[in-house]
Design a protein around this motif. Structure first.
Motif, PDB file in Angstrom:
ATOM      1  N   ILE A 181      14.120  60.133  90.564  1.00 43.07           N
ATOM      2  CA  ILE A 181      15.576  59.950  90.672  1.00 43.07           C
ATOM      3  C   ILE A 181      15.941  58.466  90.548  1.00 43.07           C
ATOM      4  CG2 ILE A 181      17.560  60.113  92.229  1.00 43.07           C
ATOM      5  CD1 ILE A 181      16.275  62.687  93.365  1.00 43.07           C
ATOM      6  N   SER A 204      18.117  56.817  87.563  1.00 38.30           N
ATOM      7  CA  SER A 204      19.343  56.092  87.897  1.00 38.30           C
ATOM      8  C   SER A 204      19.376  54.714  87.236  1.00 38.30           C
ATOM      9  CB  SER A 204      19.468  55.934  89.416  1.00 38.30           C
ATOM     10  OG  SER A 204      19.493  57.189  90.051  1.00 38.30           O
ATOM     11  N   TYR A 229      19.625  55.339  83.158  1.00 36.11           N
ATOM     12  CA  TYR A 229      20.944  55.802  82.707  1.00 36.11           C
ATOM     13  C   TYR A 229      22.048  54.841  83.129  1.00 36.11           C
ATOM     14  CZ  TYR A 229      19.140  60.245  81.046  1.00 36.11           C
ATOM     15  OH  TYR A 229      18.476  61.209  80.326  1.00 36.11           O
ATOM     16  N   GLY A 230      21.876  54.211  84.294  1.00 36.10           N
ATOM     17  CA  GLY A 230      22.875  53.257  84.761  1.00 36.10           C
ATOM     18  C   GLY A 230      23.028  52.071  83.823  1.00 36.10           C
TER      19      GLY A 230
END
Length: 312
Positions: free
Chosen positions: A243, A247, A250-251
């Motif tokens: 996760i 994050s 993609y962030g």
């Protein structure tokens, strides 16, 4: 990428003209690059030599670490060479190769992260069938599909890009060969390639993100049904590393498309490029090893073996 005067090289502007800042950037990138290669190589070695790390999850992690090393190596060493020597020129062929490999490794990572989220979904939602569903043959096919889909997406715009003409300038406002920076200095009509790049980027982002989100929706729903708090914590801990990496990945990509103004577009792109090519590959091995008991145990065993061998 050709022109009427037989263009043979480009000039990369880099990040800054300040000599002191260049020294700081060189030291920073050298350290992060060494940590990235060392950390990811350690994960690859651990997954190869330790018998406890032969599951699908670690097979995907091994491939992810390989992609991280390849991705950061596609552009950071060349930039370090440019800073240390002051030679900002890059040949046409070297630029085309750097562009190809950077995008291939980077895009394949997105599909692999989506595959890893599916692996976590099977592990938590269908634990009794995990070994049957995620057998070695299936895992290899999934990795193969990640590469094939990436190549299928990247070849059309790349093949068109090789026919671009550069008439007025060969100066690229970036520290590496970047598609957007190259399209900006081309005197050809780049509208169609621009649209292909946008459509391809959106498809990659949406397809992989939907897969990740759906997987974790089912995972969270399943975990919340567990009777004990200890079971829930254990299940969440197996997904936490993935996760965090998702994050960060993609962030950083979302940040590229949230631009305050057109004037700052290239500066932001270069900043995010540094994040994705140096910092993310450095952090990922630490995220996976520090938050995973099996990898920490495997690392301890490996270190002890190396110490014993060195003493003997």
């Amino acid at each position: 990428m050709r022109n009427h005067t037989s263009l043979t090289r480009f000039i990369l502007l880099g990040l800054t003209e300040d000599p002191q800042m260049q020294i700081l950037i060189f030291i920073f990138l050298l350290i992060t690059y060494m940590l990235s290669v060392t950390g990811n190589l350690t994960i690859i070695i651990l997954t190869l030599v330790d018998s406890h790390l032969k599951t699908a999850m670690y097979f995907f992690l091994q491939n992810f670490s390989f992609l991280e090393i390849s991705f950061t190596s596609a552009c950071i060493p060349r930039f370090l060479y440019s800073i240390s020597t002051g030679d900002r020129a890059i040949t046409y062929n070297a630029c085309a190769c750097q562009l190809f490999f950077t995008y291939v490794f980077g895009i394949t990572e997105f599909f692999l992260l989506a595959t890893m989220s599916y692996d976590r979904y099977i592990a938590i939602c269908k634990p009794l069938h995990y070994m049957t569903i995620m057998n070695p043959k299936v895992c290899k096919r999934l990795i193969f599909c990640c590469w094939m889909i990436t190549l299928f997406i990247i070849f059309p715009p790349l093949s068109l890009g090789l026919n671009l003409e550069f008439c007025d300038s060969n100066v690229i406002d970036h520290f590496a060969c970047d598609a957007n920076a190259l399209l900006k200095i081309s005197c050809s009509d780049t509208w169609f390639i621009d649209q292909m790049v946008i459509v391809g980027s959106v498809l990659i982002f949406i397809m992989t993100l939907v897969c990740v989100v759906l997987s974790y929706m089912y995972i969270i729903r399943t975990i919340l049904r567990f009777p004990s708090v200890q079971q829930r914590k254990k299940a969440f801990s197996t997904c936490s590393s993935h996760i965090i990496v998702v994050s960060i990945t993609y962030g950083s990509c979302i940040f590229i498309y949230v631009k305050p103004s057109a004037k700052d577009e290239m500066a932001i792109n270069k900043g995010v490029a540094i994040l994705t090519t140096s910092i993310s590959p450095m952090l990922n091995p630490f995220i996976y090893t520090l938050r995973n008991k099996q990898t920490k145990q495997a690392l301890n065993v490996l270190v002890k073996k190396i110490i014993l061998l060195s003493r003997n």
